[in-house]
Design an enzyme around this catalytic site. Structure first.
Site, PDB file in Angstrom:
ATOM      1  N   ARG A  35       0.818  -1.217   0.000  1.00  0.00           N
ATOM      2  CA  ARG A  35       0.000   0.000   0.000  1.00  0.00           C
ATOM      3  C   ARG A  35       0.852   1.268   0.000  1.00  0.00           C
ATOM      4  O   ARG A  35       0.436   2.282  -0.552  1.00  0.00           O
ATOM      5  CB  ARG A  35      -0.937  -0.002   1.208  1.00  0.00           C
ATOM      6  CG  ARG A  35      -2.133  -0.908   0.976  1.00  0.00           C
ATOM      7  CD  ARG A  35      -3.057  -0.902   2.159  1.00  0.00           C
ATOM      8  NE  ARG A  35      -4.327  -1.503   1.808  1.00  0.00           N
ATOM      9  CZ  ARG A  35      -5.171  -2.031   2.695  1.00  0.00           C
ATOM     10  NH1 ARG A  35      -4.864  -2.003   3.976  1.00  0.00           N
ATOM     11  NH2 ARG A  35      -6.305  -2.549   2.300  1.00  0.00           N
ATOM     12  N   LYS A 200     -14.940 -14.557   6.770  1.00  0.00           N
ATOM     13  CA  LYS A 200     -16.361 -14.515   7.140  1.00  0.00           C
ATOM     14  C   LYS A 200     -17.310 -14.351   5.961  1.00  0.00           C
ATOM     15  O   LYS A 200     -17.101 -13.513   5.105  1.00  0.00           O
ATOM     16  CB  LYS A 200     -16.593 -13.377   8.130  1.00  0.00           C
ATOM     17  CG  LYS A 200     -16.029 -13.694   9.501  1.00  0.00           C
ATOM     18  CD  LYS A 200     -15.867 -12.452  10.322  1.00  0.00           C
ATOM     19  CE  LYS A 200     -17.169 -11.959  10.892  1.00  0.00           C
ATOM     20  NZ  LYS A 200     -17.011 -10.629  11.511  1.00  0.00           N
ATOM     21  N   GLY A 356      -7.081  -6.804   1.302  1.00  0.00           N
ATOM     22  CA  GLY A 356      -5.763  -6.606   1.895  1.00  0.00           C
ATOM     23  C   GLY A 356      -5.005  -7.908   2.066  1.00  0.00           C
ATOM     24  O   GLY A 356      -3.832  -8.019   1.701  1.00  0.00           O
ATOM     25  N   GLY A 380     -12.479  -3.687   1.333  1.00  0.00           N
ATOM     26  CA  GLY A 380     -13.843  -3.265   1.667  1.00  0.00           C
ATOM     27  C   GLY A 380     -14.421  -2.339   0.610  1.00  0.00           C
ATOM     28  O   GLY A 380     -15.584  -2.481   0.204  1.00  0.00           O
TER      29      GLY A 380
HETATM   30  P1  ADP Z   1      -9.179  -9.984   2.445  1.00  0.00           P
HETATM   31  O1  ADP Z   1      -8.411  -9.095   3.394  1.00  0.00           O
HETATM   32  O2  ADP Z   1      -8.375 -10.390   1.267  1.00  0.00           O
HETATM   33  O3  ADP Z   1     -10.514  -9.385   2.080  1.00  0.00           O
HETATM   34  P2  ADP Z   1     -10.308 -11.519   4.601  1.00  0.00           P
HETATM   35  O4  ADP Z   1      -9.874 -10.471   5.561  1.00  0.00           O
HETATM   36  O5  ADP Z   1     -11.744 -11.690   4.351  1.00  0.00           O
HETATM   37  O6  ADP Z   1      -9.527 -11.339   3.212  1.00  0.00           O
HETATM   38  O7  ADP Z   1      -9.790 -12.942   5.116  1.00  0.00           O
HETATM   39  C1  ADP Z   1      -8.445 -13.224   5.284  1.00  0.00           C
HETATM   40  C2  ADP Z   1      -8.230 -14.191   6.421  1.00  0.00           C
HETATM   41  O8  ADP Z   1      -9.027 -15.337   6.261  1.00  0.00           O
HETATM   42  C3  ADP Z   1      -6.804 -14.668   6.475  1.00  0.00           C
HETATM   43  O9  ADP Z   1      -6.195 -14.167   7.652  1.00  0.00           O
HETATM   44  C4  ADP Z   1      -6.921 -16.200   6.510  1.00  0.00           C
HETATM   45  O10 ADP Z   1      -6.055 -16.804   7.437  1.00  0.00           O
HETATM   46  C5  ADP Z   1      -8.365 -16.387   6.909  1.00  0.00           C
HETATM   47  N1  ADP Z   1      -8.872 -17.704   6.490  1.00  0.00           N
HETATM   48  C6  ADP Z   1      -8.844 -18.256   5.270  1.00  0.00           C
HETATM   49  N2  ADP Z   1      -9.329 -19.495   5.286  1.00  0.00           N
HETATM   50  C7  ADP Z   1      -9.682 -19.762   6.557  1.00  0.00           C
HETATM   51  C8  ADP Z   1     -10.232 -20.896   7.220  1.00  0.00           C
HETATM   52  N3  ADP Z   1     -10.518 -22.009   6.558  1.00  0.00           N
HETATM   53  N4  ADP Z   1     -10.462 -20.809   8.550  1.00  0.00           N
HETATM   54  C9  ADP Z   1     -10.176 -19.673   9.206  1.00  0.00           C
HETATM   55  N5  ADP Z   1      -9.656 -18.565   8.640  1.00  0.00           N
HETATM   56  C10 ADP Z   1      -9.401 -18.614   7.339  1.00  0.00           C
HETATM   57 MG    MG Z   2      -8.663  -8.737   5.537  1.00  0.00          MG
END
Ligand code: ADP
Ligand code: MG
Length: 399
Positions: A35, A200, A356, A380
């Site tokens: 970033r 989530k 991120g 987001g």
């Molecule tokens: P982004 O930042 O790319 O939008 P998120 O913040 O939604 O992604 O999710 C990222 C997190 O999800 C990572 O820290 C990863 O470890 C976690 N994650 C991925 N798969 C699983 C899983 N099966 N169980 C728990 N956490 C998970």
């Molecule tokens: Mg994230």
């Protein structure tokens, strides 16, 4: 001549730039400077045009008070290295240090203000509190450039309110990000495949809702997939599960069937009996998606799923990916994310990585950023754009 994005001649002017410098830190060490690097071109352009550049940004989620571990000081230092020029750092955001730092700037100089979220006015829900803080920020400078794409979906003082008080313009990063978002929403080239993962489902409901009407295929992995598997009646053991979203997810599965959108779920899963932590050696075990043991939790999509996802991506001309396929921070659970990232690099068309953690994952796994069509700095914000929501930080620039 030294016009920036319609702001007029910025030479000699004090220009406040809202950047997104919210990088992951390990102590004071920056673990991924993506970033900061993405923020450099706008700052560089303004400084080259003779502006006195004052960067305002946040780091982490301090609750409106000073928290030393969220100081932007190491970030300012890294920015200086990347810009190849000295960057002044103000130890507060709108106080005496900030005023003195800004007063000390010559044309072409750059300063960074301390974490804007150390001030309760930044994220206040009360319009008048935000406005008062925005007025303090505006009082430091002559003009405003909005360049923090990661925060344009937030109605916050340094994003939204300050733009109402100053001559303003959209920074080059925000404008490039918006171009890509438009290409994803206005007649995307088909097949259009969306890959969603991350922790989530509830974070991504809106986008699933909207994309069910637009994408041809939706591939789902990450922690959110277990709510989908459960919604189909499978046992998911100790995996991440959002019980309260089961009905919504069933609704999506039905709608996808009706509208002909293909939802692709993993056929196998990498499980362990514990969530990975510090000293514990991981014990990754591949199981079929319908045989997750009761004492285990899913931490990645399995190798057969990785291949299936890659195959589903191979003919795509437009791809949007948000959210890692597994707990990629631990090597034993990073292969699903690697398989998807690899498949994206081979897409003949537009491939976009948003989020991120997803962006950090492709860099941490050693992929060349240039192999992707676009790596968005705003998770987001890109999701809200794809949900069809209005972004306050963009709207305010159009007024
Ligand atoms: P982004 O930042 O790319 O939008 P998120 O913040 O939604 O992604 O999710 C990222 C997190 O999800 C990572 O820290 C990863 O470890 C976690 N994650 C991925 N798969 C699983 C899983 N099966 N169980 C728990 N956490 C998970
Ligand atoms: Mg994230």
């Amino acid at each position: 001549m030294s016009d920036y994005a319609g702001l007029g001649d910025v030479a000699g002017k004090r220009v406040l730039v809202r950047s997104d410098l919210n990088v992951p830190l390990d102590g004071t060490e920056i673990t991924d400077d993506g970033r900061i690097r993405a923020s450099v071109p706008t700052i560089r352009a303004l400084a080259d045009a003779g502006a006195r550049v004052v960067v305002v940004a946040h780091l982490g989620r301090p609750k409106g008070a000073v928290e030393e571990r969220y100081s932007l000081s190491p970030v300012a230092e890294r920015l200086g290295e990347l810009l190849g020029q000295e960057v002044a750092f103000a130890t507060d955001t709108v106080g005496e240090a900030a005023r003195a730092t800004v007063a000390g700037l010559a044309d072409g100089d750059v300063a960074v203000l301390e974490n804007v979220r150390f001030n309760p006015g930044e994220t206040s829900k009360l319009d008048e509190e935000r406005a008062a803080f925005a007025a303090d920020l505006a009082g430091l400078v002559d003009a405003f450039v909005s360049d923090g794409f990661g925060v344009v979906h937030r109605k916050q003082a340094s994003v939204y309110d300050v733009a109402q008080l100053l001559p303003h313009a959209m920074g080059g990063l925000v404008s490039a990000e918006l171009d890509v978002m438009r290409r994803l929403t206005e007649s995307p080239e088909r097949p259009y495949v969306v890959v969603l993962g991350g922790s989530k489902v509830s974070d991504k409901l809106g986008v699933i809702d909207n994309l069910l009407g637009k994408a041809d295929k939706l591939l789902i992995g990450g922690g959110m997939v277990f709510t989908f598997l459960r919604a189909q009646g499978l046992e998911v053991g100790k995996s991440l599960l959002e019980e309260d979203q089961l009905d919504t997810v069933r609704g999506y599965l039905d709608r996808a069937r009706e509208t002909g959108v293909e939802i692709v779920l993993p056929v196998d899963v990498v499980v362990d009996t514990e969530f990975p932590s510090g000293d514990r050696e991981p014990h990754p075990t591949v199981v079929p998606a319908d045989q997750i043991p009761a004492d285990s939790l899913g931490l990645d999509i399995g190798p057969a799923s990785g291949e299936a996802f890659a195959a589903a991506l191979s003919g795509a001309h437009t791809v949007f990916w948000n959210g890692p396929m597994g707990v990629f921070e631990v090597a034993a659970f990073a292969e699903g994310t690697r398989a998807v990232a690899q498949a994206l690099t081979e897409v003949d068309g537009l491939s976009v990585v948003g989020g991120g953690d997803s962006a950090a994952a492709v860099r941490a796994l050693g992929f060349d950023e240039a192999a992707f069509g676009h790596i968005s700095t705003g998770g987001g914000a890109s999701l809200e754009y794809l949900e069809g929501k209005e972004l306050p930080g963009i709207k305010v620039l159009e007024d």
